[in-house]
Design a protein around this motif. Structure first.
Motif, PDB file in Angstrom:
ATOM      1  N   VAL A 198      34.540  36.540  -2.731  1.00 12.83           N
ATOM      2  CA  VAL A 198      33.983  35.205  -2.988  1.00 12.83           C
ATOM      3  C   VAL A 198      34.831  34.460  -4.009  1.00 12.83           C
ATOM      4  CG1 VAL A 198      32.035  33.974  -4.077  1.00 12.83           C
ATOM      5  CG2 VAL A 198      31.582  35.779  -2.410  1.00 12.83           C
ATOM      6  N   ILE A 199      35.054  33.182  -3.740  1.00  7.85           N
ATOM      7  CA  ILE A 199      35.535  32.235  -4.750  1.00  7.85           C
ATOM      8  C   ILE A 199      34.356  31.316  -5.061  1.00  7.85           C
ATOM      9  CG2 ILE A 199      37.129  30.359  -5.294  1.00  7.85           C
ATOM     10  CD1 ILE A 199      39.045  31.575  -3.176  1.00  7.85           C
ATOM     11  N   TYR A 200      34.049  31.152  -6.333  1.00 11.34           N
ATOM     12  CA  TYR A 200      32.876  30.380  -6.749  1.00 11.34           C
ATOM     13  C   TYR A 200      33.276  29.374  -7.824  1.00 11.34           C
ATOM     14  CZ  TYR A 200      28.290  29.262  -8.700  1.00 11.34           C
ATOM     15  OH  TYR A 200      27.174  28.578  -9.131  1.00 11.34           O
ATOM     16  N   PHE A 201      32.861  28.133  -7.651  1.00 10.70           N
ATOM     17  CA  PHE A 201      33.069  27.151  -8.723  1.00 10.70           C
ATOM     18  C   PHE A 201      32.121  25.983  -8.549  1.00 10.70           C
ATOM     19  CE2 PHE A 201      36.354  26.235  -5.481  1.00 10.70           C
ATOM     20  CZ  PHE A 201      36.062  24.914  -5.155  1.00 10.70           C
ATOM     21  N   GLU A 202      32.087  25.120  -9.559  1.00  6.51           N
ATOM     22  CA  GLU A 202      31.294  23.893  -9.515  1.00  6.51           C
ATOM     23  C   GLU A 202      32.198  22.742  -9.110  1.00  6.51           C
ATOM     24  OE1 GLU A 202      28.224  25.374 -13.046  1.00  6.51           O
ATOM     25  OE2 GLU A 202      29.676  23.781 -13.478  1.00  6.51           O
ATOM     26  N   THR A 203      31.732  21.894  -8.202  1.00  8.50           N
ATOM     27  CA  THR A 203      32.579  20.808  -7.717  1.00  8.50           C
ATOM     28  C   THR A 203      32.973  19.866  -8.847  1.00  8.50           C
ATOM     29  OG1 THR A 203      30.587  19.600  -7.067  1.00  8.50           O
ATOM     30  CG2 THR A 203      31.679  20.882  -5.370  1.00  8.50           C
ATOM     31  N   VAL A 204      32.032  19.546  -9.709  1.00  8.96           N
ATOM     32  CA  VAL A 204      32.298  18.823 -10.960  1.00  8.96           C
ATOM     33  C   VAL A 204      31.704  19.706 -12.052  1.00  8.96           C
ATOM     34  CG1 VAL A 204      31.933  16.724 -12.284  1.00  8.96           C
ATOM     35  CG2 VAL A 204      32.162  16.585  -9.796  1.00  8.96           C
ATOM     36  N   THR A 205      32.530  20.174 -12.970  1.00 12.32           N
ATOM     37  CA  THR A 205      32.103  21.245 -13.863  1.00 12.32           C
ATOM     38  C   THR A 205      31.118  20.776 -14.928  1.00 12.32           C
ATOM     39  OG1 THR A 205      34.003  20.924 -15.344  1.00 12.32           O
ATOM     40  CG2 THR A 205      34.242  22.533 -13.551  1.00 12.32           C
ATOM     41  N   ASN A 206      30.230  21.672 -15.265  1.00  9.90           N
ATOM     42  CA  ASN A 206      29.216  21.473 -16.289  1.00  9.90           C
ATOM     43  C   ASN A 206      29.669  22.203 -17.557  1.00  9.90           C
ATOM     44  OD1 ASN A 206      26.888  21.359 -17.812  1.00  9.90           O
ATOM     45  ND2 ASN A 206      25.584  22.416 -16.336  1.00  9.90           N
ATOM     46  N   PRO A 207      29.950  21.494 -18.659  1.00  9.30           N
ATOM     47  CA  PRO A 207      29.713  20.082 -18.925  1.00  9.30           C
ATOM     48  C   PRO A 207      30.980  19.231 -19.011  1.00  9.30           C
ATOM     49  CG  PRO A 207      29.835  21.241 -20.986  1.00  9.30           C
ATOM     50  CD  PRO A 207      30.177  22.248 -19.904  1.00  9.30           C
ATOM     51  N   THR A 208      32.167  19.780 -18.729  1.00  9.45           N
ATOM     52  CA  THR A 208      33.422  19.090 -19.045  1.00  9.45           C
ATOM     53  C   THR A 208      33.923  18.157 -17.957  1.00  9.45           C
ATOM     54  OG1 THR A 208      34.633  21.052 -18.294  1.00  9.45           O
ATOM     55  CG2 THR A 208      34.180  20.876 -20.662  1.00  9.45           C
TER      56      THR A 208
ATOM     57  N   TYR B 153      35.088  11.539 -18.066  1.00 10.35           N
ATOM     58  CA  TYR B 153      34.382  10.946 -16.932  1.00 10.35           C
ATOM     59  C   TYR B 153      35.389  10.675 -15.819  1.00 10.35           C
ATOM     60  CZ  TYR B 153      31.245   8.122 -14.122  1.00 10.35           C
ATOM     61  OH  TYR B 153      30.481   7.652 -13.092  1.00 10.35           O
ATOM     62  N   PRO B 154      35.203  11.246 -14.630  1.00 14.73           N
ATOM     63  CA  PRO B 154      36.210  11.144 -13.575  1.00 14.73           C
ATOM     64  C   PRO B 154      36.509   9.724 -13.121  1.00 14.73           C
ATOM     65  CG  PRO B 154      34.580  12.838 -13.044  1.00 14.73           C
ATOM     66  CD  PRO B 154      34.063  12.100 -14.229  1.00 14.73           C
TER      67      PRO B 154
ATOM     68  N   MET C  67      27.034  11.816 -14.742  1.00 13.22           N
ATOM     69  CA  MET C  67      27.210  12.656 -15.926  1.00 13.22           C
ATOM     70  C   MET C  67      28.447  12.245 -16.716  1.00 13.22           C
ATOM     71  SD  MET C  67      24.621  14.614 -15.645  1.00 13.22           S
ATOM     72  CE  MET C  67      25.005  15.682 -17.037  1.00 13.22           C
ATOM     73  N   ILE C  68      28.323  12.286 -18.027  1.00 15.04           N
ATOM     74  CA  ILE C  68      29.437  11.990 -18.942  1.00 15.04           C
ATOM     75  C   ILE C  68      29.439  13.056 -20.034  1.00 15.04           C
ATOM     76  CG2 ILE C  68      30.383  10.329 -20.605  1.00 15.04           C
ATOM     77  CD1 ILE C  68      28.848   8.128 -19.126  1.00 15.04           C
ATOM     78  N   ALA C  69      30.619  13.437 -20.487  1.00 10.41           N
ATOM     79  CA  ALA C  69      30.739  14.245 -21.709  1.00 10.41           C
ATOM     80  C   ALA C  69      31.640  13.480 -22.672  1.00 10.41           C
ATOM     81  CB  ALA C  69      31.310  15.617 -21.398  1.00 10.41           C
ATOM     82  N   PHE C  70      31.339  13.579 -23.961  1.00 14.95           N
ATOM     83  CA  PHE C  70      32.189  12.901 -24.944  1.00 14.95           C
ATOM     84  C   PHE C  70      32.130  13.629 -26.277  1.00 14.95           C
ATOM     85  CE2 PHE C  70      28.021  10.930 -25.231  1.00 14.95           C
ATOM     86  CZ  PHE C  70      27.805  10.679 -26.572  1.00 14.95           C
ATOM     87  N   GLU C  71      33.158  13.405 -27.074  1.00 13.30           N
ATOM     88  CA  GLU C  71      33.234  13.977 -28.427  1.00 13.30           C
ATOM     89  C   GLU C  71      33.368  12.858 -29.442  1.00 13.30           C
ATOM     90  OE1 GLU C  71      35.582  17.712 -29.114  1.00 13.30           O
ATOM     91  OE2 GLU C  71      36.426  17.138 -27.181  1.00 13.30           O
TER      92      GLU C  71
END
Length: 405
Positions: free
Chosen positions: A154-164, A292-293, A315-319
């Motif tokens: 299996v290859i497993y991943f998130e299509t848009v990663t949480n949270p980055t 943000y893509p 979804m957005i992530a920021f620093e």
């Protein structure tokens, strides 16, 4: 049978009508909630035939229920898959699909940035079962291929990663998976249709936490696995209904179906609001980085334009910057979140309400600190699920909170 050819209608029409038709017994337009644990048979012979699957029908709601089945058919159509099995939670879907595809001695190639609950499964549960897991940066398909060995299943991943909010090139990785005879499983929770349909890009299985955008109202926990009919039958029969025992309640399935009817409208508004918020945050004097893509500054913006159908998730992530009025990014972040009035501090996403959280101490607290830092989950990172409020009000809320730093 439905009078509508679902292959001949647009997405908005399909998602309303797929899996649902007026109830044959009463004519009810909405799918009834079959709130029952068990089903009766006219004869012993009928019961035996249904248990052996010689004839279709329901025997016990853990193994199948008409309300749950309507949700499954709707979600299969949503993602363009052959079949679907619903679960009581997103984690129920993740656990069941993995148990259905790997066994002791097998190997999984997993994205290095995943939800904290999934991280526990991959870092603790799978190794406890004698299943090896290799974590890789799925933004680099060559790294995925390099990690595959003769035991990889299996290859497993998130299509848009949480949270980055990193993206994986599903088409490229799907080609690698097929070349090596490996199943590709993707978590599409952050970017549901109409944003992205991974099966059309070559994925074998798609999973969702329907708790999030698909239900969209913050009042249900649930999950789905969508994929090939024969594989879904095995996952349903051996794992969802047996070792995991995690079917959803019919009432929850009803609520998810109700929420799905407005999915296209909600998703477009979430994405529109998120784009405006991301542009606002990128200009803020207090913000160091915005992930943000949809922004041209995102390192995978071109891939996002190609994959995400003109919608870049809600979804957005920021620093925040270090030394904001003498505060570290972490301390400034805490003060900022605590002073918000509209946005609620909460760990879910995809709700009408705007939700904001601190991944390092909340959703990803179970991920080892060194692993968090390696993938960019710093102590100052903030995750924002942009809701359906008027975006001007959200910006005003952020402005007043920034002013209090």
């Amino acid at each position: 049978m439905s009078k509508i050819d679902l292959n001949d209608v647009m997405f908005e029409t399909m998602v309303i009508h797929a899996g649902q038709e007026p109830d044959k017994g009463t004519g009810a337009l909405s799918t009834p909630i079959f709130q029952t644990s068990t089903f009766c048979f006219e004869t012993v012979e009928e019961g035996a035939a249904k248990f052996s699957k010689e004839i279709p029908g329901y025997v016990y709601s853990r193994g199948g229920n008409p309300t749950n089945r309507a949700l499954e058919l709707k979600c299969a159509a949503l993602e363009g898959g052959e079949d679907c099995v619903a679960t009581a939670s997103g984690m129920g879907a993740i656990g069941a699909v993995l148990l259905g595809l790997v066994k002791t001695g097998d190997h999984i190639v997993c994205g290095d940035t995943i939800y904290g609950g999934t991280s526990v499964v991959m870092r603790t549960n799978m190794p406890d079962l004698g299943i090896d897991v290799t974590f890789v940066d799925t933004t680099k398909p060559e790294e995925v291929e390099k990690a595959i060995n003769e035991k990889t299943k299996v290859i497993y991943f998130e299509t848009v990663t949480n949270p980055t909010l990193k993206l994986a090139d599903i088409e490229e990785i799907a080609k690698i998976a097929k070349k090596h005879g490996v199943k590709l499983v993707v978590d599409n929770t952050f970017s549901p249709p109409p944003i992205l349909s991974p099966l059309k890009l070559g994925a074998d299985f798609v999973i969702h936490s329907v708790t999030k955008y698909i239900n969209g109202h913050g009042d249900v926990i649930g999950g789905v696995i969508i994929g090939p009919k024969d594989d879904i039958a095995v996952i349903r029969g051996n794992y969802v209904t047996k070792i995991c025992g995690t079917p959803p309640s019919p009432f929850n399935s009803y609520l998810v179906m109700r929420g799905m009817k407005t999915l296209p409208i909600r998703v477009r508004e979430h994405c529109k609001n998120a784009m405006e918020m991301a542009e606002y945050l990128e200009k803020s004097e207090y913000v160091k980085t915005v992930y943000y893509p949809g922004l041209k500054s995102h390192p995978q913006h071109e891939l996002a334009k190609k994959m995400l159908n003109g919608m870049y998730t809600g979804m957005i992530a920021f620093e925040l910057k270090d030394d904001v009025k003498g505060l570290s990014a972490f301390e400034a972040g805490k003060k900022f979140l605590n002073n918000l009035k509209i946005a609620s501090i909460a760990v879910s996403l995809g709700d009408p309400d705007t939700l904001i959280e601190h991944p390092a101490s909340m959703t990803h607290a179970s991920v080892p600190p060194e692993s968090r830092l390696e993938v960019g989950i710093t102590d100052g990172l903030i995750r924002l699920s942009v809701g359906l409020e008027n975006v001007k009000d959200l910006i005003k809320d952020f402005e007043q909170s920034f002013a209090k730093l």
